[in-house]
Each structure stands twice: as C-alpha cells, then as structure tokens.
Scaffold this motif. Structure first.
Motif, short mmCIF file in Angstrom:
data_model
loop_
_atom_site.label_atom_id
_atom_site.label_comp_id
_atom_site.label_asym_id
_atom_site.label_seq_id
_atom_site.Cartn_x
_atom_site.Cartn_y
_atom_site.Cartn_z
N GLU B 38 0.83 -1.21 0.00
CA GLU B 38 0.00 0.00 0.00
C GLU B 38 0.86 1.26 0.00
N ALA B 39 2.12 1.07 -0.38
CA ALA B 39 3.05 2.19 -0.55
C ALA B 39 3.42 2.89 0.75
N ALA B 40 3.39 2.17 1.84
CA ALA B 40 3.87 2.76 3.09
C ALA B 40 5.39 2.88 3.00
N THR B 41 5.93 4.07 3.20
CA THR B 41 7.38 4.23 3.11
C THR B 41 8.04 3.94 4.46
N THR B 42 7.30 4.18 5.51
CA THR B 42 7.84 3.88 6.84
C THR B 42 6.93 2.86 7.53
N VAL B 43 7.50 1.71 7.85
CA VAL B 43 6.75 0.70 8.59
C VAL B 43 7.32 0.66 10.00
N VAL B 44 6.48 0.96 10.98
CA VAL B 44 6.92 0.91 12.38
C VAL B 44 6.31 -0.34 13.01
N VAL B 45 7.17 -1.15 13.63
CA VAL B 45 6.70 -2.34 14.32
C VAL B 45 6.57 -1.99 15.80
N ASP B 46 5.34 -1.93 16.27
CA ASP B 46 5.06 -1.58 17.66
C ASP B 46 5.20 -2.84 18.52
N LEU B 47 6.26 -2.88 19.33
CA LEU B 47 6.53 -4.06 20.15
C LEU B 47 6.18 -3.84 21.62
N SER B 48 5.46 -2.75 21.90
CA SER B 48 5.19 -2.42 23.31
C SER B 48 4.38 -3.52 24.01
N ALA B 49 3.61 -4.31 23.23
CA ALA B 49 2.82 -5.39 23.85
C ALA B 49 3.35 -6.76 23.45
N CYS B 50 4.59 -6.79 22.96
CA CYS B 50 5.19 -8.07 22.55
C CYS B 50 6.05 -8.60 23.70
N ALA B 51 5.60 -9.68 24.31
CA ALA B 51 6.29 -10.21 25.49
C ALA B 51 7.47 -11.09 25.13
N PHE B 52 7.47 -11.64 23.91
CA PHE B 52 8.50 -12.63 23.59
C PHE B 52 8.68 -12.73 22.08
N GLN B 70 13.57 -2.49 -0.11
CA GLN B 70 13.46 -2.71 -1.57
C GLN B 70 12.44 -1.78 -2.19
N ALA B 71 11.43 -1.42 -1.41
CA ALA B 71 10.39 -0.52 -1.91
C ALA B 71 10.78 0.95 -1.69
N GLY B 72 12.03 1.17 -1.28
CA GLY B 72 12.51 2.53 -1.07
C GLY B 72 12.13 3.11 0.29
N GLY B 73 11.66 2.27 1.20
CA GLY B 73 11.26 2.75 2.51
C GLY B 73 12.14 2.21 3.61
#
Lengths: 135, 110
Positions: B38-52, B70-73
C-alpha cells in the motif's frame, strides 16, 4: 523432590504456545527463579522447541514430549521426539549475516543455555537444555 | 495477534500483541507485505505489547526490513521489551534494527 512438569504435543507451530504455558506454570511454582534466568532459559527452550517442531513435523507431524525441571542450582528441559534425525553441528552454529532470515535458532540457544546436547537414540531425538541458575 | 494500521501520511504501524514466534510470524509477514504494497514508506513495528520474540519472529522482522528497503522505505522497531532487546543483542542486530523508545518517536525520525 524436585518438581517436574511435562507435556506431550503435536509437532506443529501452535504447540509452541503450550511450551510457553508450561514454562509459565513452572515459574508460578517457583517464584524464586530470577527474571534473567527465566528469560534466557525460555529463549533457549523455545528455540529448541521450534527446531523439534520443524523436524517432527516433516513430512507428517508426530508428537513430541517436553519435561521441565526446576532445581536449586539449575533449570533443565528435556525434549524427545520420533521425528527424522537432526543434522546439527554445534561447533559451526554461528550467527548468520545480519540480513539472513533463518539460521539463528541453535546459535541463540547456545548463547542462552549453559549446556545444549542432542542425541539420537534408536529412532528418537533427545535434546537437553540446561541453564545454571545465577545467584 | 498482529494488527496493521496504515496512516494517510505514508506510514504504517504493525502492532504485535502477545508473542512473535513461529506461530505468528506468517501473519506478521503478511501484514508488512500489505503495508509495503500500500506504498507505506515507513513501517513501524510496535513491540510495546510483545512479550517474547524467537528467531522465527526475528527472521520475519528482517524479511520485513528487506521488503521495506526494496520498496525505497524503511522498517523501524519501537518499544521492545527486555526480552526482545536481549535477542537483538545476542544476534548482533541492535544496529540493523535500532530500537526507538515509542511509535511516535519512530514515526518522527523522518
């Protein structure tokens, strides 16, 4: 007598959730185990569980067994499965390149466990994960 | 559980709720692929609720990083737990996946 908790589960990825649940029960029983020991032991155990699932699930899933023991000086996990033989060379299990997507499991287990052994006995794979408890 | 939130600004947030292991890694890969598609240039992975996170989960994050580049982001991780930070340290990936303190901080980083 040291407490032992065990499970038998199919060699499929969803069984990793059962492994986490078993460890959670172990920590409930042994609140004296330190956070860092819990975390590092869990990293090692889950990596080996992932390896077992990959091998025990190919070509058809077979059940694996896991027994966890909490002792005063160490944490132990023993896996058994009748899946295919595992080719593992601990001496060459280095971390792969930064952008590799696979190949970190055994290296991560070696970095968090104090002892990691694999044996093939008859048609059964045996893994031992041992972490000595830090004071 | 994996949730994808695409922003009209060209950023997307992939939120990991629970664990990121062999169990949820395929859903995570799909979410990042959808964001990049969907042409997102910045993908942020929110790990605040990732326990493991295990090595399969980490592999999925690396795959996402490569797809975004590869998509320039870019792909950034936010608010990792002590367990995730430990895995990053042990795998020497702290510089490749430099953690941001929060999603807002990762989005602001440009």
């Amino acid at each position: 007598m040291p407490a032992e908790l065990s499970l038998r589960a199919p060699g499929v990825p969803a069984s990793l959730d059962d492994v986490h649940a078993l460890l959670s029960r172990a920590w409930d029983r042994h609140p004296d185990v330190g956070d860092d020991d819990r975390m590092r032991f869990e990293i090692a155990v889950v990596e080996i569980a992932g390896n077992v699932v990959e091998h025990a699930g190919d070509p058809h899933p077979v059940d694996f067994e896991l027994a966890v023991r909490v002792e005063d000086d160490r944490l132990e996990a023993r896996f058994q499965d009748p899946g295919r033989r595992v080719d593992v060379d601990f001496s060459t299990a280095d971390m792969p390149d930064a952008l590799a997507e696979t190949g970190r499991g055994v290296a991560l287990a070696l970095a968090t466990a104090d002892e990691l052994t694999y044996r093939r006995v008859g048609a059964v794979n045996h893994w031992l994960v041992l972490r000595r408890r830090r004071p | 559980m994996i949730e994808l939130d695409t922003h009209p600004t060209g950023a997307a947030v992939v939120r990991v709720d629970g664990r990121l292991t062999m169990v949820d890694a395929p859903a995570f890969r799909s979410a990042v692929a959808e964001a990049v598609g969907e042409a997102a240039t910045t993908v942020v992975v929110d790990l605040s609720a990732c326990a493991f996170m295990d090595s399969s989960g980490l592999g999925a994050v690396i795959a996402g990083l490569k797809a975004a580049r590869q998509a320039g982001g870019d792909l950034r991780i936010a608010a990792p737990s002590t367990q995730v930070l430990t895995v990053l340290q042990l795998t020497n990936l702290e510089r490749v996946l430099r953690p941001f303190g929060s999603v807002a901080e990762a989005l602001r980083a440009g």
